[in-house]
Design an enzyme around this catalytic site. Structure first.
Site, mmCIF file in Angstrom:
data_model
loop_
_atom_site.group_PDB
_atom_site.id
_atom_site.type_symbol
_atom_site.label_atom_id
_atom_site.label_comp_id
_atom_site.label_asym_id
_atom_site.label_seq_id
_atom_site.Cartn_x
_atom_site.Cartn_y
_atom_site.Cartn_z
ATOM 1 N N THR A 52 2.932 -1.588 8.844
ATOM 2 C CA THR A 52 3.364 -2.500 9.909
ATOM 3 C C THR A 52 3.604 -3.930 9.427
ATOM 4 O O THR A 52 4.219 -4.716 10.154
ATOM 5 C CB THR A 52 2.266 -2.590 10.985
ATOM 6 O OG1 THR A 52 1.064 -3.054 10.339
ATOM 7 C CG2 THR A 52 2.017 -1.239 11.647
ATOM 8 N N HIS A 86 9.911 -24.017 8.614
ATOM 9 C CA HIS A 86 8.991 -24.745 9.488
ATOM 10 C C HIS A 86 7.515 -24.594 9.113
ATOM 11 O O HIS A 86 6.742 -25.520 9.340
ATOM 12 C CB HIS A 86 9.173 -24.284 10.946
ATOM 13 C CG HIS A 86 10.422 -24.810 11.574
ATOM 14 N ND1 HIS A 86 10.635 -24.812 12.927
ATOM 15 C CD2 HIS A 86 11.536 -25.375 11.024
ATOM 16 C CE1 HIS A 86 11.815 -25.349 13.204
ATOM 17 N NE2 HIS A 86 12.392 -25.683 12.058
ATOM 18 N N HIS A 110 7.688 -31.256 10.139
ATOM 19 C CA HIS A 110 6.903 -30.027 9.961
ATOM 20 C C HIS A 110 5.756 -30.203 8.968
ATOM 21 O O HIS A 110 4.816 -29.412 8.960
ATOM 22 C CB HIS A 110 7.818 -28.885 9.517
ATOM 23 C CG HIS A 110 8.907 -28.618 10.498
ATOM 24 N ND1 HIS A 110 8.665 -28.115 11.751
ATOM 25 C CD2 HIS A 110 10.239 -28.848 10.420
ATOM 26 C CE1 HIS A 110 9.804 -28.026 12.412
ATOM 27 N NE2 HIS A 110 10.774 -28.463 11.634
ATOM 28 N N CYS A 151 3.229 -3.115 4.016
ATOM 29 C CA CYS A 151 2.386 -1.983 4.404
ATOM 30 C C CYS A 151 3.117 -1.243 5.522
ATOM 31 O O CYS A 151 4.341 -1.386 5.652
ATOM 32 C CB CYS A 151 0.977 -2.442 4.803
ATOM 33 S SG CYS A 151 0.875 -3.540 6.233
ATOM 34 N N ASP A 178 0.872 -1.186 0.000
ATOM 35 C CA ASP A 178 0.000 0.000 0.000
ATOM 36 C C ASP A 178 0.907 1.233 0.000
ATOM 37 O O ASP A 178 2.129 1.120 -0.167
ATOM 38 C CB ASP A 178 -0.999 -0.047 1.172
ATOM 39 C CG ASP A 178 -0.346 0.180 2.526
ATOM 40 O OD1 ASP A 178 0.898 0.297 2.602
ATOM 41 O OD2 ASP A 178 -1.097 0.250 3.525
HETATM 42 C C1 RB5 Z 1 -1.715 2.805 6.599
HETATM 43 O O1 RB5 Z 1 -1.724 4.009 7.303
HETATM 44 C C2 RB5 Z 1 -1.489 1.644 7.547
HETATM 45 O O2 RB5 Z 1 -2.560 1.501 8.405
HETATM 46 C C3 RB5 Z 1 -1.259 0.353 6.776
HETATM 47 O O3 RB5 Z 1 -0.170 0.530 5.930
HETATM 48 C C4 RB5 Z 1 -0.919 -0.878 7.599
HETATM 49 O O4 RB5 Z 1 0.120 -0.611 8.490
HETATM 50 C C5 RB5 Z 1 -2.027 -1.576 8.216
HETATM 51 O O5 RB5 Z 1 -1.844 -2.624 8.864
#
Ligand code: RB5
Length: 147
Positions: free
Chosen positions: A67, A98, A133, A65, A8
């Site tokens: 996180t 695994h 596994h 993304c 994203d």
């Molecule tokens: C975008 O602001 C953020 O929420 C997205 O990239 C992601 O981290 C969501 O899990």
């Protein structure tokens, strides 16, 4: 082996870096977007990468993304997808060995480009160990029946 990659807006920088890095190692990369830093919805790109894997066009996928968490939640809703959100090289290697993970999820707001590229290297180069596994991965795959 073809690798699908998607992101994203929050993962756009690392996507470009990881894509160039994986290509430099000789892999063909299918880039499903997004193609700019304009705000967008991460599930759209998670779905696109999963579709490339489930159709057989790509063997593995990488999603980025902010996180890595939203991408992993979205990807793991697909039957046949085992997505791992990793923040270090040990996890990126072990989830291939695994868990036979087929999607690596990375958070651009969590790490630098160098670590992300090292994780991608390990993810695409490390084979599933099989053996003891395999039955555990079979258990994971059986959970798809609940979807
Ligand atoms: C975008 O602001 C953020 O929420 C997205 O990239 C992601 O981290 C969501 O899990």
């Amino acid at each position: 082996m073809k690798i699908a990659i998607g992101c994203d807006h929050a993962g756009f920088g690392i996507k470009n870096a990881v894509k160039a890095h994986v290509e430099s190692k000789g892999y063909e990369v299918v880039d499903v977007g997004t193609y700019s830093a304009d705000s967008c919805h991460y599930p759209v790109y998670a779905n696109a990468v999963c579709e490339k894997i489930l159709s057989g066009e790509c063997a593995l996928g990488i999603l980025i993304c902010g996180t890595g968490i939203g991408m992993s939640i979205a990807a793991n809703k697909h039957k046949g997808i085992r997505a791992a959100c990793c923040e270090n090289t040990f996890s990126a290697r072990m989830t291939r060995m695994h868990n036979d993970a087929n999607v690596l999820c990375i958070g651009e707001r969590v790490m630098g480009y160098g670590l992300a590229c090292d994780m991608a290297d390990l993810f695409v180069d490390t084979p599933f160990e099989g053996g003891r596994h395999q039955a555990r991965v079979d258990d994971l795959n059986a959970l798809d029946a609940n979807k």
